[in-house]
Design a protein around this motif. Sequence first.
Motif, PDB file in Angstrom:
ATOM      1  N   GLY A 290       0.813  -1.223   0.000  1.00 42.54           N
ATOM      2  CA  GLY A 290       0.000   0.000   0.000  1.00 42.54           C
ATOM      3  C   GLY A 290       0.848   1.276   0.000  1.00 42.54           C
ATOM      4  O   GLY A 290       0.528   2.233  -0.698  1.00 42.54           O
ATOM      5  N   GLN A 291       1.955   1.269   0.761  1.00 42.48           N
ATOM      6  CA  GLN A 291       2.788   2.482   0.896  1.00 42.48           C
ATOM      7  C   GLN A 291       3.419   2.895  -0.429  1.00 42.48           C
ATOM      8  O   GLN A 291       3.845   4.034  -0.575  1.00 42.48           O
ATOM      9  CB  GLN A 291       3.924   2.266   1.893  1.00 42.48           C
ATOM     10  CG  GLN A 291       3.503   1.946   3.314  1.00 42.48           C
ATOM     11  CD  GLN A 291       3.565   0.458   3.581  1.00 42.48           C
ATOM     12  OE1 GLN A 291       2.935  -0.324   2.862  1.00 42.48           O
ATOM     13  NE2 GLN A 291       4.285   0.050   4.600  1.00 42.48           N
ATOM     14  N   ASP A 292       3.543   1.958  -1.384  1.00 39.78           N
ATOM     15  CA  ASP A 292       4.225   2.268  -2.654  1.00 39.78           C
ATOM     16  C   ASP A 292       3.256   2.601  -3.784  1.00 39.78           C
ATOM     17  O   ASP A 292       3.692   2.939  -4.893  1.00 39.78           O
ATOM     18  CB  ASP A 292       5.087   1.071  -3.083  1.00 39.78           C
ATOM     19  CG  ASP A 292       6.225   0.802  -2.116  1.00 39.78           C
ATOM     20  OD1 ASP A 292       6.723   1.765  -1.505  1.00 39.78           O
ATOM     21  OD2 ASP A 292       6.608  -0.370  -1.979  1.00 39.78           O
ATOM     22  N   THR A 293       1.952   2.528  -3.505  1.00 45.48           N
ATOM     23  CA  THR A 293       0.966   2.649  -4.588  1.00 45.48           C
ATOM     24  C   THR A 293       1.031   4.009  -5.292  1.00 45.48           C
ATOM     25  O   THR A 293       1.054   4.071  -6.522  1.00 45.48           O
ATOM     26  CB  THR A 293      -0.460   2.428  -4.022  1.00 45.48           C
ATOM     27  OG1 THR A 293      -0.491   1.144  -3.427  1.00 45.48           O
ATOM     28  CG2 THR A 293      -1.508   2.497  -5.105  1.00 45.48           C
ATOM     29  N   VAL A 294       1.079   5.100  -4.500  1.00 44.15           N
ATOM     30  CA  VAL A 294       1.041   6.437  -5.114  1.00 44.15           C
ATOM     31  C   VAL A 294       2.315   6.681  -5.919  1.00 44.15           C
ATOM     32  O   VAL A 294       2.266   7.137  -7.066  1.00 44.15           O
ATOM     33  CB  VAL A 294       0.836   7.531  -4.031  1.00 44.15           C
ATOM     34  CG1 VAL A 294       1.015   8.917  -4.619  1.00 44.15           C
ATOM     35  CG2 VAL A 294      -0.541   7.387  -3.411  1.00 44.15           C
ATOM     36  N   ARG A 295       3.478   6.324  -5.314  1.00 42.90           N
ATOM     37  CA  ARG A 295       4.737   6.562  -6.022  1.00 42.90           C
ATOM     38  C   ARG A 295       4.784   5.783  -7.332  1.00 42.90           C
ATOM     39  O   ARG A 295       5.161   6.300  -8.378  1.00 42.90           O
ATOM     40  CB  ARG A 295       5.936   6.197  -5.121  1.00 42.90           C
ATOM     41  CG  ARG A 295       7.261   6.573  -5.759  1.00 42.90           C
ATOM     42  CD  ARG A 295       8.500   6.197  -4.949  1.00 42.90           C
ATOM     43  NE  ARG A 295       8.365   4.955  -4.244  1.00 42.90           N
ATOM     44  CZ  ARG A 295       8.312   4.857  -2.911  1.00 42.90           C
ATOM     45  NH1 ARG A 295       8.398   5.951  -2.185  1.00 42.90           N
ATOM     46  NH2 ARG A 295       8.188   3.692  -2.330  1.00 42.90           N
ATOM     47  N   LEU A 296       4.377   4.508  -7.274  1.00 44.59           N
ATOM     48  CA  LEU A 296       4.406   3.686  -8.494  1.00 44.59           C
ATOM     49  C   LEU A 296       3.409   4.221  -9.527  1.00 44.59           C
ATOM     50  O   LEU A 296       3.739   4.303 -10.718  1.00 44.59           O
ATOM     51  CB  LEU A 296       4.095   2.224  -8.152  1.00 44.59           C
ATOM     52  CG  LEU A 296       4.048   1.284  -9.355  1.00 44.59           C
ATOM     53  CD1 LEU A 296       5.392   1.245 -10.098  1.00 44.59           C
ATOM     54  CD2 LEU A 296       3.647  -0.133  -8.937  1.00 44.59           C
ATOM     55  N   SER A 297       2.216   4.619  -9.092  1.00 40.96           N
ATOM     56  CA  SER A 297       1.218   5.164 -10.028  1.00 40.96           C
ATOM     57  C   SER A 297       1.785   6.386 -10.747  1.00 40.96           C
ATOM     58  O   SER A 297       1.654   6.512 -11.970  1.00 40.96           O
ATOM     59  CB  SER A 297      -0.064   5.583  -9.296  1.00 40.96           C
ATOM     60  OG  SER A 297      -0.646   4.478  -8.673  1.00 40.96           O
TER      61      SER A 297
ATOM     62  N   GLY B 140       5.733   7.658 -17.267  1.00 41.72           N
ATOM     63  CA  GLY B 140       6.315   6.851 -18.342  1.00 41.72           C
ATOM     64  C   GLY B 140       5.307   6.498 -19.422  1.00 41.72           C
ATOM     65  O   GLY B 140       5.641   5.773 -20.368  1.00 41.72           O
ATOM     66  N   GLY B 141       4.081   6.981 -19.309  1.00 41.94           N
ATOM     67  CA  GLY B 141       3.065   6.712 -20.327  1.00 41.94           C
ATOM     68  C   GLY B 141       2.657   5.248 -20.378  1.00 41.94           C
ATOM     69  O   GLY B 141       2.245   4.740 -21.421  1.00 41.94           O
ATOM     70  N   ILE B 142       2.771   4.559 -19.241  1.00 42.81           N
ATOM     71  CA  ILE B 142       2.416   3.128 -19.199  1.00 42.81           C
ATOM     72  C   ILE B 142       0.986   3.006 -18.661  1.00 42.81           C
ATOM     73  O   ILE B 142       0.725   3.424 -17.536  1.00 42.81           O
ATOM     74  CB  ILE B 142       3.408   2.351 -18.307  1.00 42.81           C
ATOM     75  CG1 ILE B 142       4.825   2.467 -18.864  1.00 42.81           C
ATOM     76  CG2 ILE B 142       2.985   0.880 -18.177  1.00 42.81           C
ATOM     77  CD1 ILE B 142       5.915   2.239 -17.848  1.00 42.81           C
ATOM     78  N   PRO B 143       0.061   2.444 -19.446  1.00 44.18           N
ATOM     79  CA  PRO B 143      -1.314   2.339 -18.979  1.00 44.18           C
ATOM     80  C   PRO B 143      -1.458   1.288 -17.888  1.00 44.18           C
ATOM     81  O   PRO B 143      -0.797   0.252 -17.934  1.00 44.18           O
ATOM     82  CB  PRO B 143      -2.097   1.924 -20.234  1.00 44.18           C
ATOM     83  CG  PRO B 143      -1.102   1.291 -21.124  1.00 44.18           C
ATOM     84  CD  PRO B 143       0.244   1.858 -20.778  1.00 44.18           C
ATOM     85  N   PHE B 144      -2.296   1.559 -16.889  1.00 43.24           N
ATOM     86  CA  PHE B 144      -2.457   0.586 -15.807  1.00 43.24           C
ATOM     87  C   PHE B 144      -3.820   0.728 -15.154  1.00 43.24           C
ATOM     88  O   PHE B 144      -4.484   1.754 -15.267  1.00 43.24           O
ATOM     89  CB  PHE B 144      -1.350   0.754 -14.738  1.00 43.24           C
ATOM     90  CG  PHE B 144      -1.390   2.073 -14.017  1.00 43.24           C
ATOM     91  CD1 PHE B 144      -0.793   3.197 -14.558  1.00 43.24           C
ATOM     92  CD2 PHE B 144      -2.026   2.195 -12.792  1.00 43.24           C
ATOM     93  CE1 PHE B 144      -0.826   4.428 -13.900  1.00 43.24           C
ATOM     94  CE2 PHE B 144      -2.063   3.411 -12.112  1.00 43.24           C
ATOM     95  CZ  PHE B 144      -1.463   4.534 -12.676  1.00 43.24           C
ATOM     96  N   THR B 145      -4.214  -0.343 -14.464  1.00 42.61           N
ATOM     97  CA  THR B 145      -5.423  -0.360 -13.635  1.00 42.61           C
ATOM     98  C   THR B 145      -4.987  -0.842 -12.253  1.00 42.61           C
ATOM     99  O   THR B 145      -4.158  -1.756 -12.167  1.00 42.61           O
ATOM    100  CB  THR B 145      -6.456  -1.354 -14.213  1.00 42.61           C
ATOM    101  OG1 THR B 145      -6.823  -0.900 -15.515  1.00 42.61           O
ATOM    102  CG2 THR B 145      -7.701  -1.461 -13.347  1.00 42.61           C
ATOM    103  N   THR B 146      -5.527  -0.247 -11.202  1.00 38.11           N
ATOM    104  CA  THR B 146      -5.214  -0.773  -9.868  1.00 38.11           C
ATOM    105  C   THR B 146      -6.474  -1.373  -9.241  1.00 38.11           C
ATOM    106  O   THR B 146      -7.579  -0.859  -9.442  1.00 38.11           O
ATOM    107  CB  THR B 146      -4.670   0.301  -8.904  1.00 38.11           C
ATOM    108  OG1 THR B 146      -5.619   1.348  -8.800  1.00 38.11           O
ATOM    109  CG2 THR B 146      -3.351   0.865  -9.368  1.00 38.11           C
ATOM    110  N   ILE B 147      -6.280  -2.438  -8.505  1.00 41.70           N
ATOM    111  CA  ILE B 147      -7.363  -3.080  -7.748  1.00 41.70           C
ATOM    112  C   ILE B 147      -6.912  -3.128  -6.290  1.00 41.70           C
ATOM    113  O   ILE B 147      -5.783  -3.565  -6.010  1.00 41.70           O
ATOM    114  CB  ILE B 147      -7.608  -4.518  -8.264  1.00 41.70           C
ATOM    115  CG1 ILE B 147      -7.996  -4.492  -9.744  1.00 41.70           C
ATOM    116  CG2 ILE B 147      -8.685  -5.214  -7.432  1.00 41.70           C
ATOM    117  CD1 ILE B 147      -8.073  -5.869 -10.376  1.00 41.70           C
TER     118      ILE B 147
END
Length: 109
Positions: free
Chosen positions: A10-17, A23-30
């Motif tokens: 959880g602590q890394d979610t914002v930084r990774l997002s 980087g223009g990498i599309p993603f979805t988080t659950i």
Amino acid sequence: MKAVVAVVQGQDTVRLSNALRSGGIPFTTIDSTGGFLRERNSTFLMAIPDENLEAVMEVLSKNCLTRSEYVSSYPSAFDPTEFYMPRPIEVQVGGATVWTLDVEHYEPL
Ligand code: 2BA
């Protein structure tokens, strides 16, 4: 094309997002929960061209940190009469738990 599934603390979610967005990498988080520690984590889903896999793995490893967590030890299941003194045990969590899958078909409908 590859599908990347990454379980991230959880602590890394914002930084990774933010890093994936930059980087223009599309993603979805659950929102998800670890079965062992029962702490909240996030599962990232990404569908990317094969040639972007290395760059995505680098973003994951730079932005997901390894941490120590403590969990109570369990009494022995084999000898219930044994004297049991609960004490915290240390486990190493992360950076990220990553699965990479080949995508057979992709079609945004
Ligand atoms: P949790 O299931 O809450 O596990 C947190 C950490 O606890 C794990 O870190 C590992 O170091 C430890 N651990 C897990 N099960 C254990 C056990 N039976 N005995 C002793 N220690 C144990 P990570 O391996 O970095 O995993 C982080 C999170 O990634 C996990 O959270 C879980 O949500 C996910 N995960 C890891 N491996 C998985 C797998 N094979 N399938 C599905 N999810 C997985």
